[in-house]
Structure formats: structure tokens, C-alpha cells
Design a protein around this motif. Sequence first.
Motif, PDB file in Angstrom:
ATOM      1  N   GLY A  52     -12.841  -9.983  14.964  1.00 58.51           N
ATOM      2  CA  GLY A  52     -12.369 -11.311  14.595  1.00 58.51           C
ATOM      3  C   GLY A  52     -10.893 -11.336  14.243  1.00 58.51           C
ATOM      4  N   ASP A  53     -10.606 -11.692  13.027  1.00 55.54           N
ATOM      5  CA  ASP A  53      -9.260 -11.863  12.502  1.00 55.54           C
ATOM      6  C   ASP A  53      -8.503 -10.529  12.486  1.00 55.54           C
ATOM      7  OD1 ASP A  53      -7.093 -13.007  11.297  1.00 55.54           O
ATOM      8  OD2 ASP A  53      -7.973 -13.050   9.288  1.00 55.54           O
ATOM      9  N   PRO A  54      -7.244 -10.509  12.977  1.00 49.11           N
ATOM     10  CA  PRO A  54      -6.478  -9.256  12.976  1.00 49.11           C
ATOM     11  C   PRO A  54      -6.227  -8.720  11.566  1.00 49.11           C
ATOM     12  CG  PRO A  54      -5.354 -10.924  14.279  1.00 49.11           C
ATOM     13  CD  PRO A  54      -6.535 -11.570  13.666  1.00 49.11           C
ATOM     14  N   LEU A  55      -6.133  -9.588  10.585  1.00 49.75           N
ATOM     15  CA  LEU A  55      -5.927  -9.143   9.209  1.00 49.75           C
ATOM     16  C   LEU A  55      -7.141  -8.351   8.725  1.00 49.75           C
ATOM     17  CD1 LEU A  55      -4.239  -9.145   6.626  1.00 49.75           C
ATOM     18  CD2 LEU A  55      -5.361 -11.286   6.001  1.00 49.75           C
ATOM     19  N   ILE A  56      -8.327  -8.847   9.024  1.00 50.51           N
ATOM     20  CA  ILE A  56      -9.551  -8.143   8.633  1.00 50.51           C
ATOM     21  C   ILE A  56      -9.662  -6.833   9.401  1.00 50.51           C
ATOM     22  CG2 ILE A  56     -12.075  -8.277   8.643  1.00 50.51           C
ATOM     23  CD1 ILE A  56     -11.785 -11.267   8.142  1.00 50.51           C
ATOM     24  N   THR A  57      -9.294  -6.861  10.682  1.00 48.32           N
ATOM     25  CA  THR A  57      -9.322  -5.639  11.485  1.00 48.32           C
ATOM     26  C   THR A  57      -8.396  -4.592  10.884  1.00 48.32           C
ATOM     27  OG1 THR A  57      -9.744  -6.948  13.449  1.00 48.32           O
ATOM     28  CG2 THR A  57      -8.986  -4.697  13.793  1.00 48.32           C
ATOM     29  N   HIS A  58      -7.188  -5.002  10.507  1.00 50.19           N
ATOM     30  CA  HIS A  58      -6.235  -4.079   9.898  1.00 50.19           C
ATOM     31  C   HIS A  58      -6.783  -3.538   8.569  1.00 50.19           C
ATOM     32  CE1 HIS A  58      -2.441  -2.251   8.889  1.00 50.19           C
ATOM     33  NE2 HIS A  58      -2.431  -2.906   7.739  1.00 50.19           N
ATOM     34  N   LEU A  59      -7.417  -4.391   7.795  1.00 46.50           N
ATOM     35  CA  LEU A  59      -7.988  -3.970   6.521  1.00 46.50           C
ATOM     36  C   LEU A  59      -9.086  -2.929   6.732  1.00 46.50           C
ATOM     37  CD1 LEU A  59      -8.188  -4.349   3.432  1.00 46.50           C
ATOM     38  CD2 LEU A  59      -9.867  -6.133   3.882  1.00 46.50           C
ATOM     39  N   PHE A  60      -9.980  -3.172   7.690  1.00 49.74           N
ATOM     40  CA  PHE A  60     -11.043  -2.211   7.982  1.00 49.74           C
ATOM     41  C   PHE A  60     -10.474  -0.879   8.465  1.00 49.74           C
ATOM     42  CE2 PHE A  60     -14.197  -5.788   8.552  1.00 49.74           C
ATOM     43  CZ  PHE A  60     -14.955  -5.429   7.453  1.00 49.74           C
ATOM     44  N   GLU A  61      -9.449  -0.926   9.306  1.00 48.26           N
ATOM     45  CA  GLU A  61      -8.840   0.315   9.785  1.00 48.26           C
ATOM     46  C   GLU A  61      -8.198   1.078   8.622  1.00 48.26           C
ATOM     47  OE1 GLU A  61      -6.132  -1.028  12.773  1.00 48.26           O
ATOM     48  OE2 GLU A  61      -7.710  -1.243  14.286  1.00 48.26           O
ATOM     49  N   ARG A  62      -7.570   0.356   7.740  1.00 49.57           N
ATOM     50  CA  ARG A  62      -6.911   0.993   6.579  1.00 49.57           C
ATOM     51  C   ARG A  62      -7.948   1.648   5.651  1.00 49.57           C
ATOM     52  NH1 ARG A  62      -2.650   3.513   5.276  1.00 49.57           N
ATOM     53  NH2 ARG A  62      -1.792   2.955   3.294  1.00 49.57           N
ATOM     54  N   VAL A  63      -9.049   0.947   5.403  1.00 48.16           N
ATOM     55  CA  VAL A  63     -10.114   1.499   4.563  1.00 48.16           C
ATOM     56  C   VAL A  63     -10.716   2.736   5.227  1.00 48.16           C
ATOM     57  CG1 VAL A  63     -12.430   1.050   3.646  1.00 48.16           C
ATOM     58  CG2 VAL A  63     -10.647  -0.679   3.405  1.00 48.16           C
ATOM     59  N   GLN A  64     -10.902   2.669   6.539  1.00 47.27           N
ATOM     60  CA  GLN A  64     -11.456   3.816   7.270  1.00 47.27           C
ATOM     61  C   GLN A  64     -10.516   5.016   7.186  1.00 47.27           C
ATOM     62  OE1 GLN A  64     -12.272   3.017  11.350  1.00 47.27           O
ATOM     63  NE2 GLN A  64     -13.403   4.914  11.658  1.00 47.27           N
ATOM     64  N   GLN A  65      -9.194   4.797   7.269  1.00 45.42           N
ATOM     65  CA  GLN A  65      -8.237   5.881   7.166  1.00 45.42           C
ATOM     66  C   GLN A  65      -8.259   6.508   5.767  1.00 45.42           C
ATOM     67  OE1 GLN A  65      -4.511   4.138   8.157  1.00 45.42           O
ATOM     68  NE2 GLN A  65      -4.891   4.115  10.360  1.00 45.42           N
ATOM     69  N   LEU A  66      -8.397   5.661   4.756  1.00 50.02           N
ATOM     70  CA  LEU A  66      -8.418   6.181   3.397  1.00 50.02           C
ATOM     71  C   LEU A  66      -9.695   6.983   3.134  1.00 50.02           C
ATOM     72  CD1 LEU A  66      -7.050   3.103   1.433  1.00 50.02           C
ATOM     73  CD2 LEU A  66      -5.916   5.280   1.846  1.00 50.02           C
ATOM     74  N   ILE A  67     -10.806   6.560   3.707  1.00 58.85           N
ATOM     75  CA  ILE A  67     -12.073   7.275   3.500  1.00 58.85           C
ATOM     76  C   ILE A  67     -12.069   8.602   4.256  1.00 58.85           C
ATOM     77  CG2 ILE A  67     -14.559   7.178   3.994  1.00 58.85           C
ATOM     78  CD1 ILE A  67     -14.436   4.210   3.401  1.00 58.85           C
ATOM     79  N   SER A  68     -11.463   8.637   5.438  1.00 54.95           N
ATOM     80  CA  SER A  68     -11.510   9.848   6.266  1.00 54.95           C
ATOM     81  C   SER A  68     -10.582  10.948   5.758  1.00 54.95           C
ATOM     82  CB  SER A  68     -11.174   9.511   7.718  1.00 54.95           C
ATOM     83  OG  SER A  68      -9.838   9.057   7.814  1.00 54.95           O
ATOM     84  N   ARG A  69      -9.733  10.685   4.819  1.00 57.49           N
ATOM     85  CA  ARG A  69      -8.807  11.704   4.303  1.00 57.49           C
ATOM     86  C   ARG A  69      -9.510  12.699   3.442  1.00 57.49           C
ATOM     87  NH1 ARG A  69      -3.168   8.668   2.881  1.00 57.49           N
ATOM     88  NH2 ARG A  69      -2.855   7.895   4.961  1.00 57.49           N
TER      89      ARG A  69
END
Length: 69
Positions: A52-69
Motif C-alpha cells: 500500500g502506502d510507501p510510508l508504511i512500506t518504508h516503516l516495515f522495511e526499517r522495522v525488519q532491518q532493526l529486528i534482523s541485526r
Amino acid sequence: MSASTHTRPHPATRAGVDSRLPWWAVALPTVAFAALLVLILNPSDAQAATTGDPLITHLFERVQQLISR
């Protein structure tokens, strides 16, 4: 003269109320928990939420990056 004996009600049924749960009252929350756990552990299955919204997409990608560290 004999004394009358009183019988106790069965412990599972107090005052006519059955305290046992039906099978689906345990199975449905278990299935829902397992499905959410799978989505958390494997975020690639949750692609529909990020289309959907690019802002939400960016937020999900950012959360995924923080979790994968």
C-alpha cells in the motif's frame, strides 16, 4: 430412626454449570497464535501488508532491518 445422608454434587458441575470448554475454544486461539507467530518469524509471507502506502512500506522495511541485526 436412621439419619438421612446428603450426596454432594459432582465437582465438574456446580449448580448446573458445566466448566469444560468446547474443543474449538482451545483450537481457534491456538491456530491464530501459530499463524501470527509464522508471520513474525517469516515476514516474506506478509507481502500483502506492504503493497500500500510507501510510508508504511518504508516503516516495515526499517522495522525488519532493526529486528534482523
